[in-house]
Design a protein around this motif. Structure first.
Motif, PDB file in Angstrom:
ATOM      1  N   CYS A  99       0.814  -1.076  -0.126  1.00  0.00           N
ATOM      2  CA  CYS A  99      -0.039   0.019  -0.096  1.00  0.00           C
ATOM      3  C   CYS A  99       0.880   1.227  -0.145  1.00  0.00           C
ATOM      4  N   LYS A 100       1.576   1.451  -1.098  1.00  0.00           N
ATOM      5  CA  LYS A 100       2.373   2.714  -1.358  1.00  0.00           C
ATOM      6  C   LYS A 100       2.345   2.946  -2.828  1.00  0.00           C
ATOM      7  N   SER A 101       2.629   4.240  -2.951  1.00  0.00           N
ATOM      8  CA  SER A 101       2.508   4.737  -4.427  1.00  0.00           C
ATOM      9  C   SER A 101       3.675   4.329  -5.267  1.00  0.00           C
ATOM     10  N   LYS A 102       4.875   4.089  -4.858  1.00  0.00           N
ATOM     11  CA  LYS A 102       6.022   4.055  -5.818  1.00  0.00           C
ATOM     12  C   LYS A 102       6.938   2.769  -5.199  1.00  0.00           C
ATOM     13  N   HIS A 155       0.191  -2.541  -6.048  1.00  0.00           N
ATOM     14  CA  HIS A 155       0.539  -1.510  -5.291  1.00  0.00           C
ATOM     15  C   HIS A 155      -0.529  -0.255  -5.381  1.00  0.00           C
ATOM     16  N   GLY A 177      -0.081   2.998  -6.351  1.00  0.00           N
ATOM     17  CA  GLY A 177      -0.003   3.919  -7.218  1.00  0.00           C
ATOM     18  C   GLY A 177      -0.576   3.819  -8.366  1.00  0.00           C
ATOM     19  N   GLU A 178      -0.178   4.734  -9.284  1.00  0.00           N
ATOM     20  CA  GLU A 178      -0.918   5.145 -10.389  1.00  0.00           C
ATOM     21  C   GLU A 178      -0.122   4.299 -11.835  1.00  0.00           C
ATOM     22  N   GLU A 179       0.760   4.165 -11.708  1.00  0.00           N
ATOM     23  CA  GLU A 179       1.853   3.550 -12.821  1.00  0.00           C
ATOM     24  C   GLU A 179       2.328   2.083 -12.457  1.00  0.00           C
ATOM     25  N   SER A 220      -0.235  -1.456 -10.884  1.00  0.00           N
ATOM     26  CA  SER A 220      -1.024  -0.553 -10.114  1.00  0.00           C
ATOM     27  C   SER A 220      -2.525  -1.209  -9.910  1.00  0.00           C
TER      28      SER A 220
END
Length: 411
Positions: free
Chosen positions: A359-362, A390, A392-394, A406
């Motif tokens: 649960c992190k964006s990167k 994860h 994040g968006e990517e 993502s």
């Protein structure tokens, strides 16, 4: 609310050409009745009740079926178990397919009765809450799991566009994916889930199990929500609220029977140890779990210690839900003696697919360490490229055989 396409539509319509009875199981409020009404417009529907005996269906099921010839939609048939034997007698008199369409909110009693009396006559499906694709109107698509399991090497090196129009992750998890909860204002979610829990405990739980202290069961329900995405120790779970370990395990089975809870076996090279070691438990819906954890807003979820466990809970459930449109796989979690943990291992056709949730964006290369530990521990297994799913968006490769995927990935 406008109807949103569901992944199961084509499979149900196809089965109706080959089976006399279609049974759609799932928790209350997942949209079972709505799906049948959409697929079968104009077909007469009866919604059964635990108190009222509609048209004497319990008292005289054969007469009920005489009065109302097929095709029929029979909603919540767990309330009229007497009807099942009569249905068997009726469908055995005709070779016509797609005669009766049943729904139910508990699986044990229904599946037991049907397996004993109607084998070969009924096709059974399970309807879960919305997937992200269904939520944005893309229910005719199948999600990414089938592509990953079919060709993992190609999958991790392919582009992965995102599903459009999804809410921010904290709101998505806070709402959960019961159809009604996805359309309500945030301020109305608490009354919705209060009503859901009350109805679930007073109707579903009482029907399946004769529990005298429903208040204690409510406490147990809240406790399991706080423990979602953790290894389950029935003795410890019972001690927290004064239950025996036997009763705690029995009540966990009840949650599974009523589609509120799933469990994942531990992976071990020995099949016997898979059965004896601790399972991980997951609440079925993150919105209901958030409510039971007494979180009152999406922002409160972000600042709580529950964000990571609820994210993992949703991912595990989403993978299970994608089995409705692809071949199923066995699911495990893994913990080494040295303390390394891997959230999910899928096994299909002798191959193993390691999956970690962050649960992190990167996520970085270090976040794939559990996948590498698993590979090193079992060098003789056929281990496929892994995923780190994860927040994040990517989506991007972490190394040559691990993809950071993502949570919004479309395919």
């Amino acid at each position: 609310m406008n109807f949103l396409p569901r992944h199961l539509e084509k499979r149900i319509l196809s089965a109706a050409k080959h089976f006399k009875i279609i049974l759609l199981l799932g928790a209350r409020q997942t949209g079972k009745s709505t799906l049948f009404a959409h697929l079968l417009p104009g077909i007469k529907t009866f919604v059964f009740d635990p108190v009222q005996d509609l048209y004497d269906a319990r008292k005289d099921p054969d007469r009920f079926l005489d009065l109302f010839p097929p095709p029929l939609i029979l909603d919540e048939v767990q309330f009229v178990p007497e009807l099942l034997a009569a249905l068997k007698r009726r469908v055995d008199q005709s070779d016509r397919m797609g005669q009766y369409y049943l729904t139910g909110s508990q699986n044990f009693s229904l599946l037991k009765s049907i397996s004993e009396s109607m084998a070969g006559r009924v096709a059974i499906f399970h309807l879960d809450p919305f997937t992200p694709l269904e939520l944005v109107g893309l229910g005719e698509q199948t999600g990414w799991l089938d592509r990953y399991l079919s060709n993992p090497q190609e999958f991790i090196h392919s582009p992965h566009p995102n599903i459009p129009r999804l809410a921010p992750l904290n709101e998505f998890l806070f709402r959960g994916t019961y159809p009604r909860a996805t359309t309500l204002p945030i301020s109305e979610l608490e009354p919705f889930f209060l009503s859901y829990v009350q109805t679930y405990v007073e109707r579903d739980v009482r029907l399946v199990e004769n529990i005298e202290n429903l208040t204690l069961f409510g406490d147990f329900l809240r406790l399991t929500a706080t423990l979602t995405a953790q290894e389950i120790n029935a003795s410890h779970l019972g001690r927290e609220i004064g239950l025996s370990s036997q009763t705690a395990r029995k009540w966990l089975s009840l949650l599974q029977t009523t589609y509120q809870w799933i469990e994942v076996l531990p992976y071990h090279g020995s099949t016997t140890k898979r059965l004896s070691e601790k399972r991980k438990g997951y609440f079925k819906d993150t919105g209901l779990a958030s409510h039971l954890c007494r979180l009152h807003s999406p922002d409160a979820l972000v600042s709580s210690m529950k964000m990571g466990s609820l994210f993992e809970t949703w991912v595990v459930n989403y993978i299970h839900e994608q089995f409705t449109t692809t071949a199923q796989a066995s699911c495990y979690h893994w913990r080494s003696h040295g303390g390394a943990e891997l959230d999910l291992v899928l096994e299909r056709d002798g191959a193993f697919y390691p999956i970690e949730m962050k649960c992190k964006s990167k996520p970085s290369h270090a976040d794939a360490s559990s996948i590498r530990h698993f590979q090193e521990t079992y060098p003789k297994l056929k281990i496929m490229p892994g995923l780190v799913i994860h927040a994040g968006e990517e989506s991007y490769p972490l190394d040559r055989d691990v993809l950071a995927l993502s949570w919004k990935a479309l395919e």
